[in-house]
Design a protein around this motif. Sequence first.
Motif, mmCIF file in Angstrom:
data_model
loop_
_atom_site.group_PDB
_atom_site.id
_atom_site.type_symbol
_atom_site.label_atom_id
_atom_site.label_comp_id
_atom_site.label_asym_id
_atom_site.label_seq_id
_atom_site.Cartn_x
_atom_site.Cartn_y
_atom_site.Cartn_z
ATOM 1 N N MET A 19 0.839 -1.189 0.000
ATOM 2 C CA MET A 19 0.000 0.000 0.000
ATOM 3 C C MET A 19 0.885 1.253 0.000
ATOM 4 O O MET A 19 0.528 2.295 0.556
ATOM 5 C CB MET A 19 -0.931 0.007 1.216
ATOM 6 C CG MET A 19 -2.233 0.780 1.024
ATOM 7 S SD MET A 19 -3.294 0.756 2.502
ATOM 8 C CE MET A 19 -2.424 1.888 3.578
ATOM 9 N N TYR A 20 2.023 1.149 -0.660
ATOM 10 C CA TYR A 20 2.988 2.242 -0.643
ATOM 11 C C TYR A 20 2.619 3.385 -1.585
ATOM 12 O O TYR A 20 2.922 4.537 -1.306
ATOM 13 C CB TYR A 20 4.375 1.723 -1.012
ATOM 14 C CG TYR A 20 5.070 0.997 0.111
ATOM 15 C CD1 TYR A 20 5.458 1.668 1.268
ATOM 16 C CD2 TYR A 20 5.351 -0.365 0.020
ATOM 17 C CE1 TYR A 20 6.091 1.004 2.302
ATOM 18 C CE2 TYR A 20 5.992 -1.031 1.052
ATOM 19 C CZ TYR A 20 6.365 -0.349 2.195
ATOM 20 O OH TYR A 20 6.994 -0.999 3.222
ATOM 21 N N PHE A 21 2.003 3.064 -2.719
ATOM 22 C CA PHE A 21 1.778 4.072 -3.763
ATOM 23 C C PHE A 21 0.326 4.511 -3.812
ATOM 24 O O PHE A 21 -0.588 3.730 -3.531
ATOM 25 C CB PHE A 21 2.141 3.512 -5.138
ATOM 26 C CG PHE A 21 3.596 3.191 -5.331
ATOM 27 C CD1 PHE A 21 4.566 3.631 -4.445
ATOM 28 C CD2 PHE A 21 3.998 2.449 -6.430
ATOM 29 C CE1 PHE A 21 5.909 3.343 -4.642
ATOM 30 C CE2 PHE A 21 5.334 2.149 -6.648
ATOM 31 C CZ PHE A 21 6.295 2.597 -5.750
ATOM 32 N N ASP A 22 0.104 5.785 -4.236
ATOM 33 C CA ASP A 22 -1.252 6.208 -4.551
ATOM 34 C C ASP A 22 -1.556 5.782 -5.989
ATOM 35 O O ASP A 22 -0.715 5.175 -6.666
ATOM 36 C CB ASP A 22 -1.432 7.716 -4.342
ATOM 37 C CG ASP A 22 -0.545 8.572 -5.246
ATOM 38 O OD1 ASP A 22 0.088 8.017 -6.179
ATOM 39 O OD2 ASP A 22 -0.482 9.790 -5.010
ATOM 40 N N LEU A 23 -2.746 6.106 -6.467
ATOM 41 C CA LEU A 23 -3.182 5.614 -7.771
ATOM 42 C C LEU A 23 -2.315 6.133 -8.925
ATOM 43 O O LEU A 23 -1.852 5.327 -9.751
ATOM 44 C CB LEU A 23 -4.657 5.969 -7.995
ATOM 45 C CG LEU A 23 -5.330 5.367 -9.221
ATOM 46 C CD1 LEU A 23 -5.264 3.838 -9.185
ATOM 47 C CD2 LEU A 23 -6.786 5.827 -9.295
ATOM 48 N N PRO A 24 -2.049 7.432 -9.017
ATOM 49 C CA PRO A 24 -1.215 7.896 -10.137
ATOM 50 C C PRO A 24 0.198 7.314 -10.100
ATOM 51 O O PRO A 24 0.764 6.964 -11.146
ATOM 52 C CB PRO A 24 -1.203 9.421 -9.965
ATOM 53 C CG PRO A 24 -2.402 9.741 -9.146
ATOM 54 C CD PRO A 24 -2.575 8.575 -8.229
ATOM 55 N N THR A 25 0.768 7.204 -8.910
ATOM 56 C CA THR A 25 2.122 6.660 -8.801
ATOM 57 C C THR A 25 2.153 5.201 -9.221
ATOM 58 O O THR A 25 3.081 4.750 -9.896
ATOM 59 C CB THR A 25 2.642 6.802 -7.360
ATOM 60 O OG1 THR A 25 2.532 8.164 -6.941
ATOM 61 C CG2 THR A 25 4.102 6.370 -7.261
ATOM 62 N N THR A 26 1.128 4.462 -8.830
ATOM 63 C CA THR A 26 1.054 3.056 -9.228
ATOM 64 C C THR A 26 1.006 2.925 -10.740
ATOM 65 O O THR A 26 1.716 2.098 -11.331
ATOM 66 C CB THR A 26 -0.187 2.382 -8.620
ATOM 67 O OG1 THR A 26 -0.089 2.422 -7.194
ATOM 68 C CG2 THR A 26 -0.300 0.930 -9.078
ATOM 69 N N GLN A 27 0.176 3.740 -11.389
ATOM 70 C CA GLN A 27 0.041 3.611 -12.839
ATOM 71 C C GLN A 27 1.323 4.010 -13.556
ATOM 72 O O GLN A 27 1.684 3.413 -14.579
ATOM 73 C CB GLN A 27 -1.144 4.436 -13.319
ATOM 74 C CG GLN A 27 -2.482 3.896 -12.817
ATOM 75 C CD GLN A 27 -2.590 2.380 -12.961
ATOM 76 O OE1 GLN A 27 -2.497 1.843 -14.060
ATOM 77 N NE2 GLN A 27 -2.761 1.679 -11.852
ATOM 78 N N SER A 28 2.029 4.992 -13.026
ATOM 79 C CA SER A 28 3.315 5.369 -13.604
ATOM 80 C C SER A 28 4.316 4.228 -13.453
ATOM 81 O O SER A 28 5.068 3.909 -14.385
ATOM 82 C CB SER A 28 3.844 6.627 -12.917
ATOM 83 O OG SER A 28 5.136 6.961 -13.387
ATOM 84 N N ASP A 52 -2.173 -2.777 -5.867
ATOM 85 C CA ASP A 52 -3.349 -2.863 -4.997
ATOM 86 C C ASP A 52 -4.583 -3.219 -5.835
ATOM 87 O O ASP A 52 -4.556 -3.161 -7.065
ATOM 88 C CB ASP A 52 -3.569 -1.528 -4.284
ATOM 89 C CG ASP A 52 -3.816 -0.399 -5.273
ATOM 90 O OD1 ASP A 52 -4.990 -0.199 -5.653
ATOM 91 O OD2 ASP A 52 -2.843 0.263 -5.693
ATOM 92 N N PHE A 53 -5.674 -3.572 -5.161
ATOM 93 C CA PHE A 53 -6.878 -4.016 -5.861
ATOM 94 C C PHE A 53 -7.444 -2.940 -6.806
ATOM 95 O O PHE A 53 -7.851 -3.243 -7.923
ATOM 96 C CB PHE A 53 -7.963 -4.415 -4.858
ATOM 97 C CG PHE A 53 -7.778 -5.772 -4.260
ATOM 98 C CD1 PHE A 53 -7.619 -6.895 -5.056
ATOM 99 C CD2 PHE A 53 -7.764 -5.945 -2.886
ATOM 100 C CE1 PHE A 53 -7.450 -8.157 -4.510
ATOM 101 C CE2 PHE A 53 -7.592 -7.202 -2.316
ATOM 102 C CZ PHE A 53 -7.432 -8.314 -3.132
ATOM 103 N N VAL A 54 -7.470 -1.691 -6.346
ATOM 104 C CA VAL A 54 -8.066 -0.622 -7.156
ATOM 105 C C VAL A 54 -7.316 -0.452 -8.474
ATOM 106 O O VAL A 54 -7.903 -0.090 -9.500
ATOM 107 C CB VAL A 54 -8.074 0.700 -6.361
ATOM 108 C CG1 VAL A 54 -8.553 1.856 -7.223
ATOM 109 C CG2 VAL A 54 -8.971 0.568 -5.122
ATOM 110 N N SER A 55 -6.018 -0.758 -8.456
ATOM 111 C CA SER A 55 -5.180 -0.538 -9.639
ATOM 112 C C SER A 55 -5.140 -1.722 -10.594
ATOM 113 O O SER A 55 -4.504 -1.637 -11.648
ATOM 114 C CB SER A 55 -3.749 -0.214 -9.187
ATOM 115 O OG SER A 55 -3.720 0.943 -8.392
ATOM 116 N N ILE A 56 -5.799 -2.822 -10.277
ATOM 117 C CA ILE A 56 -5.668 -4.026 -11.098
ATOM 118 C C ILE A 56 -6.175 -3.813 -12.525
ATOM 119 O O ILE A 56 -5.488 -4.157 -13.498
ATOM 120 C CB ILE A 56 -6.385 -5.223 -10.431
ATOM 121 C CG1 ILE A 56 -5.532 -5.737 -9.271
ATOM 122 C CG2 ILE A 56 -6.647 -6.333 -11.444
ATOM 123 C CD1 ILE A 56 -6.176 -6.852 -8.475
ATOM 124 N N VAL A 57 -7.368 -3.252 -12.690
ATOM 125 C CA VAL A 57 -7.926 -3.118 -14.035
ATOM 126 C C VAL A 57 -7.092 -2.184 -14.916
ATOM 127 O O VAL A 57 -6.718 -2.566 -16.037
ATOM 128 C CB VAL A 57 -9.406 -2.676 -13.973
ATOM 129 C CG1 VAL A 57 -9.912 -2.327 -15.377
ATOM 130 C CG2 VAL A 57 -10.263 -3.798 -13.374
#
Length: 261
Positions: A19-28, A52-57
């Motif tokens: 759970m280290y990254f927020d959504l934009p950081t994860t996508q980058s 994380d789960f939110v970023s899977i799709v």
Amino acid sequence: MPPLPPQREKRIVGTSLKMYFDLPTTQSYIAGVAELDDLAASQNVDLFVIPDFVSIVPSEQALRGTAIMLGAQDCMWEASGAFTGEVSPLTLRQAGVKIVEMGHAERRRLFGESDESVAKKAAACAAQGLVPLVCVGEVQKPRSPSASQAVGQAVEEVKGQVMSALRAVPGEAEVVLAYEPVWAIGASQPADADHVVGVTTEIRRMAAEMGRRGRVRVLYGGSAGPGTFERIKDGVDGLFLGRFAHDLGNLKKVIEEIGAA
């Protein structure tokens, strides 16, 4: 005593973002991982990443067309039902997930996960054609004047974790076992190489004694970084990286090291 199965020709490496990254950081980050696909293929290394789960799709969309395996950090052991807050292996498969992490030390400690619940999750994932990534490891650093006794103490603790998961999964299914000594997670250095090789060799022997027909690969995790694989390659098939891999340059370096080894 049956002979050990030969180590797999294809190595494997991956990381969980926890759970280290927020959504934009994860996508980058995922976009950067996608660019390592050709490198991993050239090194004959399987590469996986677990957001994380939110970023899977959106991660599946970014990784589409690559051989990189998309992972999930956990799952429920049922395909559907009244399980508020959980995600089923069926839904994960439909979202493009290929590998599912389970039984991490943090989840065992913070959320009371047991060998029984991890085994049920492994079985549910295998039933959906997903690869269970089962985390195992002793909690306390073995205190013994003898290195072989320390290995024995560790093996005794992880045996139940390994065997319960393997018994739950059909013999032809692929399983990845991540040996992560809890005391080495987040430490300044990984566990001693002789200790890791000793324990992982016995983990592989457990799988052999069960006569498993499916592929069983063993990873090491726990402050793994540059040079780790070279020191422990006799016992493992790859590495499960932590925060070290959040720098894509570091991840690239490890892929190259594993390929060269």
